[in-house]
Design a protein around this motif. Sequence first.
Motif, PDB file in Angstrom:
ATOM      1  N   PHE A   1      -1.444   9.626   8.885  1.00  0.00           N
ATOM      2  CA  PHE A   1       0.273  10.906   9.069  1.00  0.00           C
ATOM      3  C   PHE A   1       0.053  12.911   9.565  1.00  0.00           C
ATOM      4  CE2 PHE A   1      -0.153   6.519   6.924  1.00  0.00           C
ATOM      5  CZ  PHE A   1       1.128   6.525   6.619  1.00  0.00           C
ATOM      6  N   SER A   2       0.721  13.218   9.718  1.00  0.00           N
ATOM      7  CA  SER A   2       0.249  14.886   9.602  1.00  0.00           C
ATOM      8  C   SER A   2       0.905  15.711   8.837  1.00  0.00           C
ATOM      9  CB  SER A   2       1.398  15.047  11.006  1.00  0.00           C
ATOM     10  OG  SER A   2       2.448  14.821  10.970  1.00  0.00           O
TER      11      SER A   2
ATOM     12  N   MET B   1       4.218   7.369  -0.718  1.00  0.00           N
ATOM     13  CA  MET B   1       4.871   7.237   0.697  1.00  0.00           C
ATOM     14  C   MET B   1       4.277   5.726   1.124  1.00  0.00           C
ATOM     15  SD  MET B   1       4.292  10.086   3.427  1.00  0.00           S
ATOM     16  CE  MET B   1       2.934  11.484   1.661  1.00  0.00           C
ATOM     17  N   LYS B   2       4.717   4.700   2.127  1.00  0.00           N
ATOM     18  CA  LYS B   2       3.993   3.568   2.335  1.00  0.00           C
ATOM     19  C   LYS B   2       2.648   3.550   3.567  1.00  0.00           C
ATOM     20  CE  LYS B   2       8.122   0.388   1.890  1.00  0.00           C
ATOM     21  NZ  LYS B   2       8.798  -0.401   2.703  1.00  0.00           N
TER      22      LYS B   2
ATOM     23  N   GLY C   1       0.698  -1.256  -0.072  1.00  0.00           N
ATOM     24  CA  GLY C   1      -0.305  -0.593   0.192  1.00  0.00           C
ATOM     25  C   GLY C   1       0.805   1.246  -0.181  1.00  0.00           C
ATOM     26  N   LYS C   2       0.305   2.125  -0.845  1.00  0.00           N
ATOM     27  CA  LYS C   2       1.182   3.273  -0.770  1.00  0.00           C
ATOM     28  C   LYS C   2      -0.338   4.814  -1.543  1.00  0.00           C
ATOM     29  CE  LYS C   2       3.347   2.509  -4.683  1.00  0.00           C
ATOM     30  NZ  LYS C   2       4.256   3.150  -6.049  1.00  0.00           N
ATOM     31  N   TRP C   3       0.606   5.882  -0.648  1.00  0.00           N
ATOM     32  CA  TRP C   3      -0.262   7.121  -0.695  1.00  0.00           C
ATOM     33  C   TRP C   3       0.236   7.925  -0.957  1.00  0.00           C
ATOM     34  CZ3 TRP C   3      -1.412  11.515   2.573  1.00  0.00           C
ATOM     35  CH2 TRP C   3      -0.802  12.229   3.533  1.00  0.00           C
ATOM     36  N   GLN C   4      -0.167   9.606  -1.638  1.00  0.00           N
ATOM     37  CA  GLN C   4       0.532  10.720  -2.305  1.00  0.00           C
ATOM     38  C   GLN C   4      -0.136  11.847  -2.418  1.00  0.00           C
ATOM     39  OE1 GLN C   4       2.996   9.482  -5.764  1.00  0.00           O
ATOM     40  NE2 GLN C   4       4.057  11.824  -5.567  1.00  0.00           N
TER      41      GLN C   4
END
Length: 427
Positions: A167-168, A124-125, A98-101
């Motif tokens: 996340f921040s 990012m993971k 999994g990732k996000w961006q």
Amino acid sequence: MSLNNYKYVGLVGCYTKEGQADPFEATLGGVPHDRTLVGEGVIAIGVDDDGRLSYLNDGTPVITAKELENPSYLTILENVESEEGGVVVCVVSELEEGKWQPFRVSASNDDGATIRSKPAGAPMKSGGEYPCHITSARVVGFDGESKATSLFFICNYGEQEGVLSIFSSHDSAFKPEAKFMFGDGSKADLNRQQCSHAHSTSIASTCDPYSPVDICVADLGSDAIVQFSIKSGRVRETGRLAAPQGSGPRSLMFNPKYNHLAIVSLEMTGETWLIRRRSHDGCLEGLGSPVSILPSEWPSSDMTESQYNQGRWASDAIWSEDGKYVYAAARLHDSISVFELKYRVDKYRDNTVVAEGLELVQRISTEGRTPRCLCMSDCGQFLLIAHQHSHDVSSFERNEVNGKLALVDRITLPNAACIKLIRADKL
């Protein structure tokens, strides 16, 4: 054509691989659909004053599959200031790794009609497998200072375990803050509930930016709504509401006007459930029994849909902007059920709204196959629906008096998984 011709811009996340997010894929070969069509990434569309839909950028992706595969869900941040203008869009990549961006999305200065994007941070993971939902909140005092911090909440559906990752963002830098694993499932359905599956989050809004923020997670695998509180930089679990066994909570949304009420979509039983947050202790409780979003005695045993969990496959459920109506989608039946919130005002308790249940006012075809995601415009005039298996997005106009829907338009978008709206003048 300029963006001035549109009231909203829609960002549509589309699966870039075939056979995705279908629980019947392994056992029954999946719900029938055209598998030659796959998505190309995140596509931008225009929504005019009448709800008609048009491609922006000639239908080419704003965020390509090469940049981020399987962009199945996204959230739009309007309050992240930049000299470049536009908005920040955070997108999950629903893959095993999994990732996000984050991306900055804005209108081109050249012609005012082209939507452009560029990374606002590195991929990012996501902290787990198969991230399927992301949302955000501004929290004052999270980092020990008086300014607000942007927090991002990612639900990782998970092959072995559901995970909530937080996340921040500080000065355009993103970092992980916390991660919660949900463990075993309820095992009510041994095919789908051996382990937990974090599916979506909803934030209980509050008028006081300094008060604790409540985050609730719909866990399809454990048949539970998991409640967290955020205060002074700490995130802690504060309780769990047990949903009916084998119901599979999928989506959750707090009422935008009466923030002690929420609606839950129960995927595996094809129902929607009204719940509330108690005033004296903040814990969640159900308000009566869940309500079916399917016609009685549907499907009959000779219908193809009956082989897919007896036709029960609910997806999204959302509130209207005025908090008076619920819109709940049923896949396989491919319909939207519109419910009116019935309530009374208790004048002896500071005019508290006391919910008394949901009343069906309309059930209407979505005019597509497998309605996966619903999005209400902030003006309450339009409802847009992303159809995964008929490869399109449809728009409906909403009657603000009685809540009923009427079809306006459809536009082809292969493997449409998620639709979010932003006012065109924000770009």
